[in-house]
Write a protein that holds these residues in place. Structure first.
Motif, PDB file in Angstrom:
ATOM      1  N   GLY A  28      44.651  34.434  38.601  1.00 35.98           N
ATOM      2  CA  GLY A  28      45.725  34.466  38.072  1.00 35.98           C
ATOM      3  C   GLY A  28      47.057  34.873  38.805  1.00 35.98           C
ATOM      4  N   PRO A  33      46.737  32.286  33.426  1.00 37.08           N
ATOM      5  CA  PRO A  33      45.630  32.150  32.822  1.00 37.08           C
ATOM      6  C   PRO A  33      44.567  30.984  32.942  1.00 37.08           C
ATOM      7  N   THR A  34      43.993  31.233  34.119  1.00 42.63           N
ATOM      8  CA  THR A  34      43.090  30.019  34.494  1.00 42.63           C
ATOM      9  C   THR A  34      41.996  29.819  33.411  1.00 42.63           C
ATOM     10  N   THR A  35      41.514  28.649  33.273  1.00 37.15           N
ATOM     11  CA  THR A  35      40.323  28.195  32.534  1.00 37.15           C
ATOM     12  C   THR A  35      39.430  29.134  32.787  1.00 37.15           C
ATOM     13  N   GLU A  38      41.065  33.414  30.530  1.00 35.96           N
ATOM     14  CA  GLU A  38      41.902  33.892  29.779  1.00 35.96           C
ATOM     15  C   GLU A  38      41.956  35.151  29.332  1.00 35.96           C
ATOM     16  N   ASN A  39      40.421  35.499  28.799  1.00 39.86           N
ATOM     17  CA  ASN A  39      40.467  36.911  28.552  1.00 39.86           C
ATOM     18  C   ASN A  39      39.396  37.366  29.979  1.00 39.86           C
ATOM     19  N   THR A  43      35.045  37.467  30.142  1.00 38.05           N
ATOM     20  CA  THR A  43      34.175  36.680  31.005  1.00 38.05           C
ATOM     21  C   THR A  43      33.338  37.453  32.084  1.00 38.05           C
ATOM     22  N   GLN A 227      33.563  29.029  35.566  1.00 38.98           N
ATOM     23  CA  GLN A 227      33.762  27.894  34.592  1.00 38.98           C
ATOM     24  C   GLN A 227      32.800  27.265  34.408  1.00 38.98           C
TER      25      GLN A 227
END
Ligand code: R5P
Length: 265
Positions: A28, A33-35, A38-39, A43, A227
């Motif tokens: 970030g 907000p990288t895939t 985002e939260n 994660t 991811q």
């Protein structure tokens, strides 16, 4: 090496086997907000039991990670440009050593851009951070970032990694490449690999296995974990390669089994 430095290094690289799974979620600082992040807390918190250290920015630490957590923190302290800037690689100091101490970091991470237009600025700022960090017994992890125009081959990565070590890094984070053993053999401090862009889980595990075989002490991996279609299953599989001598195939089987369990729960 003083007690504080040794103690902090032992929180990053496990003294039992000399290996480490560093979970990198600092993206970030230049990507927003990288895939997958985002939260970030949602994660990352389930992944913490399987990580040896967590690498992130001070803001992400404050906002998303509970202060009661016992995960050792490696704080990103370089940055200054975003993905939107054509001079993405012109990084400077973004967090003071005082702040790193206040946040109880066991290490700080700084990117050096060897071969880029602004290499001198990043290298001088890096050595300033090394001087300050060493004063307090804090190890600096050098991130050998790669410009778009640079080739990620053993020749370039050996040059960047050896420079990082000679300039004061206690750990070097670089990229995996063909003939990676040359990078490790010519770097006098422990080397970890970044994961890079998301690739299929099997390939990421293969890369991890090859890096460990070539002498890397572990990974500082981000996107290929957070991811993944099943981040918890993936970090468990990466951990099995790094700490438990799993082959890439065995680890991929573990990933599939753990993924199935996750889906069933
Ligand atoms: C990039 O400079 C960041 O420091 C990332 O932490 C690093 O690239 C590792 O993450 P990934 O495995 O996603 O490449």
């Amino acid at each position: 090496m003083g007690w504080g430095m040794r103690n902090r290094l032992s929180k990053i690289i496990c003294p039992e086997d000399g290996k480490t799974v560093m979970l990198a979620v600092d993206h970030g600082y230049f990507l927003g907000p990288t895939t997958g992040l985002e939260n970030l807390g949602k994660t990352v918190i389930p992944l913490l039991p399987y990580a040896d250290t967590l690498m992130l920015t001070r803001g992400a630490l404050r906002y998303y990670i509970p202060p009661e957590s016992d995960i050792p923190i490696v704080l990103r302290v370089s940055g200054g440009t975003s993905i939107l800037n054509k001079n993405l690689l012109h990084e400077g100091i973004i967090t003071s050593m005082e702040e790193a101490i206040r946040l109880n970091a066991v290490g700080v991470a700084f990117s050096i851009l060897v071969g880029a237009e602004f290499e001198r600025d990043t290298i001088l700022a890096f050595t300033q951070v090394v001087d300050e960090a060493e004063r307090y017994g804090i190890p600096v992890v050098a991130v050998t970032a790669v410009g778009r125009e640079m080739t990620k081959d053993a020749k370039y990565l050996s040059l960047a990694s050896r420079m990082a070590a000679e300039l004061g890094a206690r750990i070097v984070k670089t990229y995996y490449c063909e003939e990676f053993e040359k990078v490790v053999e010519t770097c006098p401090v422990p080397v970890v690999i970044a994961g890079g862009k998301k690739i299929p889980e099997k390939d990421a595990l293969e890369m991890t296995y090859n890096a460990i075989q070539a002498g890397a002490v572990g990974v500082d991996m981000g996107r290929n974990i957070f991811q993944s279609e099943s981040p918890v299953a993936m970090i468990k599989a990466v951990r099995a390669v790094v700490h438990d001598n799993f082959t890439a195939d065995e680890a991929y089987q573990l990933f599939l089994e753990e993924k199935k369990k996750e889906e069933g729960s």
